[in-house]
Write a protein that holds these residues in place. Structure first.
Motif, PDB file in Angstrom:
ATOM      1  N   SER A  56      -3.594  -0.612  -8.730  1.00 31.95           N
ATOM      2  CA  SER A  56      -4.837  -0.552  -8.851  1.00 31.95           C
ATOM      3  C   SER A  56      -4.936   0.789  -8.057  1.00 31.95           C
ATOM      4  O   SER A  56      -6.236   1.817  -8.477  1.00 31.95           O
ATOM      5  CB  SER A  56      -4.818  -1.447  -7.025  1.00 31.95           C
ATOM      6  OG  SER A  56      -3.816  -0.976  -6.472  1.00 31.95           O
TER       7      SER A  56
ATOM      8  N   GLU B 212       1.387   2.179  -3.794  1.00 28.69           N
ATOM      9  CA  GLU B 212      -0.178   2.144  -4.019  1.00 28.69           C
ATOM     10  C   GLU B 212      -0.146   4.311  -3.647  1.00 28.69           C
ATOM     11  O   GLU B 212      -0.500   5.189  -4.085  1.00 28.69           O
ATOM     12  CB  GLU B 212      -1.536   1.631  -3.756  1.00 28.69           C
ATOM     13  CG  GLU B 212      -3.143   2.136  -4.232  1.00 28.69           C
ATOM     14  CD  GLU B 212      -3.677   1.380  -3.790  1.00 28.69           C
ATOM     15  OE1 GLU B 212      -4.914   1.467  -4.068  1.00 28.69           O
ATOM     16  OE2 GLU B 212      -3.250   0.360  -2.879  1.00 28.69           O
ATOM     17  N   ARG B 213      -0.901   4.486  -1.836  1.00 28.47           N
ATOM     18  CA  ARG B 213      -0.300   5.894  -1.704  1.00 28.47           C
ATOM     19  C   ARG B 213       0.166   6.867  -2.835  1.00 28.47           C
ATOM     20  O   ARG B 213       0.081   8.088  -2.985  1.00 28.47           O
ATOM     21  CB  ARG B 213      -0.320   5.959  -0.135  1.00 28.47           C
ATOM     22  CG  ARG B 213      -1.334   5.172   0.222  1.00 28.47           C
ATOM     23  CD  ARG B 213      -0.975   5.667   2.202  1.00 28.47           C
ATOM     24  NE  ARG B 213       0.402   4.476   2.778  1.00 28.47           N
ATOM     25  CZ  ARG B 213       1.174   5.237   2.902  1.00 28.47           C
ATOM     26  NH1 ARG B 213       0.772   6.848   2.620  1.00 28.47           N
ATOM     27  NH2 ARG B 213       2.221   5.184   3.768  1.00 28.47           N
TER      28      ARG B 213
ATOM     29  N   GLU C 132       3.264  -8.328  -5.388  1.00 29.77           N
ATOM     30  CA  GLU C 132       2.199  -7.355  -4.895  1.00 29.77           C
ATOM     31  C   GLU C 132       2.363  -6.015  -4.619  1.00 29.77           C
ATOM     32  O   GLU C 132       1.560  -4.877  -5.041  1.00 29.77           O
ATOM     33  CB  GLU C 132       1.416  -7.600  -3.476  1.00 29.77           C
ATOM     34  CG  GLU C 132       1.098  -9.102  -3.116  1.00 29.77           C
ATOM     35  CD  GLU C 132      -0.011  -9.429  -4.211  1.00 29.77           C
ATOM     36  OE1 GLU C 132      -0.687  -8.219  -4.063  1.00 29.77           O
ATOM     37  OE2 GLU C 132       0.680 -10.290  -4.979  1.00 29.77           O
ATOM     38  N   GLN C 133       3.650  -5.027  -4.970  1.00 30.40           N
ATOM     39  CA  GLN C 133       4.189  -4.307  -5.080  1.00 30.40           C
ATOM     40  C   GLN C 133       3.494  -3.763  -6.469  1.00 30.40           C
ATOM     41  O   GLN C 133       2.966  -2.687  -6.686  1.00 30.40           O
ATOM     42  CB  GLN C 133       5.434  -3.750  -4.920  1.00 30.40           C
ATOM     43  CG  GLN C 133       5.913  -4.437  -3.433  1.00 30.40           C
ATOM     44  CD  GLN C 133       7.400  -4.722  -3.483  1.00 30.40           C
ATOM     45  OE1 GLN C 133       7.790  -4.191  -4.334  1.00 30.40           O
ATOM     46  NE2 GLN C 133       7.933  -4.263  -2.327  1.00 30.40           N
TER      47      GLN C 133
ATOM     48  N   ALA D  21      -0.421  -3.787  -6.215  1.00 27.31           N
ATOM     49  CA  ALA D  21      -1.033  -1.818  -5.767  1.00 27.31           C
ATOM     50  C   ALA D  21      -0.901  -1.171  -6.588  1.00 27.31           C
ATOM     51  O   ALA D  21      -1.321  -0.171  -6.794  1.00 27.31           O
ATOM     52  CB  ALA D  21       0.077  -1.743  -4.629  1.00 27.31           C
TER      53      ALA D  21
ATOM     54  N   SER E 162       0.882  -1.439   0.069  1.00 23.93           N
ATOM     55  CA  SER E 162      -0.296   0.115  -0.274  1.00 23.93           C
ATOM     56  C   SER E 162       1.152   0.801   0.374  1.00 23.93           C
ATOM     57  O   SER E 162       0.217   2.421  -0.309  1.00 23.93           O
ATOM     58  CB  SER E 162      -0.735   0.248   1.174  1.00 23.93           C
ATOM     59  OG  SER E 162      -0.112   0.226   2.246  1.00 23.93           O
TER      60      SER E 162
END
Length: 320
Positions: free
Chosen positions: A186, A159-160, A179-180, A183, A156
């Protein structure tokens, strides 16, 4: 790892590229006997994905700001060497950076020892986020790099950071996996560069065929990234946007060391966008940087004039 002549300093109008270096490293390489007395040569360099990317971006004429955690003996030496390579560091704290020692005297790269970095605590993660965010506000392009080692930074985080920079009309280029990468995909607005292996391993593509990679890439860019760049070793690189799809192919070259090609490509794309090139033009520069890097010993190395001349020979075609 051979040393190359230092590239000229960027001119006063050079764009600024900010790099999130999540895991800076100290790298030590033992090379075969040198030209003097036949004894082995030992080369010490700053390393890790973010610093390799920063080195290439500087070689291409950008002013480079690197945001990353540095600490311990390995971090002190890596930071000193990075500054000597004209990278402007914005350092945060950590218990210690990672390092590796490789022995190339046999002609192959043998791993002698690898030390993982210390994980970041909550306060160190917050400090790194703020440092990267503020630096990104001041830069033409921000490059996000990740880590295969768990250093306490959640997906996250990426993503942020992508969303916050995009909200201020800042350009983000992300070179991530797993997963990075998911993120960032998305989020909104990033140019995400990922290899064909990472597309499959991350579950973004059913296999590594061009058809499957294009299908997975088009699904990813439908609601998130500005574009997806899929590197495929010697096969043409794919550039997929919500509206168009391209392939980019460099001339065939003999590979001396394949490591660092993807990082060099990402740096070239980022510098191209920072110069104001469109996406196909930026990818052309990135493909040339990656292709030239595999002909050399030294990750993230190459001369600007040679890369730009090679870029003229990179073929970019729109495909259906």
């Amino acid at each position: 790892m051979t040393d190359a002549p230092a590239p000229p300093a960027p001119d006063e109008h050079a764009p600024t590229v900010s790099v999130l270096a999540l895991t800076p490293l100290l790298t030590i390489e033992i090379e075969p006997s040198g030209p003097r007395d036949g004894s082995p040569e030992v080369h010490v360099h700053p390393g890790g994905q973010g610093l390799w990317l920063g080195r290439m971006a500087y070689s291409l004429g950008a002013r480079v700001v690197v945001c990353g955690p540095f600490g311990g003996e390995t971090g002190m030496v890596a930071a000193h060497l990075a500054r000597a390579e004209n990278l402007d560091l914005r350092t945060t704290t950590t218990g210690g950076n990672g390092a590796f020692v490789h022995d190339r005297r046999s002609g192959d790269r043998a791993e002698v020892v690898t030390m993982d970095p210390y994980p970041l605590n909550r306060h160190e993660v917050d400090d790194l986020y703020g440092t990267a965010l503020v630096s990104g506000f001041d830069a033409a392009v921000t490059i996000l790099t990740g880590s295969e080692t768990d250093v306490g930074v959640a997906p996250s985080f990426f993503e942020r950071l992508t969303n916050d920079l995009h909200a201020s009309d800042r350009t983000v280029v992300a070179d991530l996996s797993g997963e990075q990468a998911r993120a960032v995909a998305s989020g909104a607005g990033a140019v995400l560069k990922i290899s064909h292996e990472e597309m499959v391993e991350g579950g973004f593509s059913d296999d590594d065929s061009e058809k499957a990679l294009l299908a997975g890439a088009r699904e990813l860019v439908a609601d998130g990234p500005r574009a997806l760049v899929v590197s495929r070793a010697e096969d043409p690189t794919l550039l997929v946007t919500p509206d168009r799809t391209y392939s980019a192919q460099a001339p065939d070259v003999t590979t001396v060391d394949h490591r660092g090609a993807g990082d060099s490509m990402t740096a070239g794309i980022a510098v191209g966008l920072a110069r104001g090139l469109d996406l196909p033009g930026a990818v052309r520069l990135g493909v040339a940087a990656g292709a030239l890097n595999v002909t050399r010993r030294g990750l993230g190395t190459g001369r600007r004039d040679q890369i730009e001349r090679l870029a003229e020979r990179v073929t970019v075609e729109e495909i259906s």
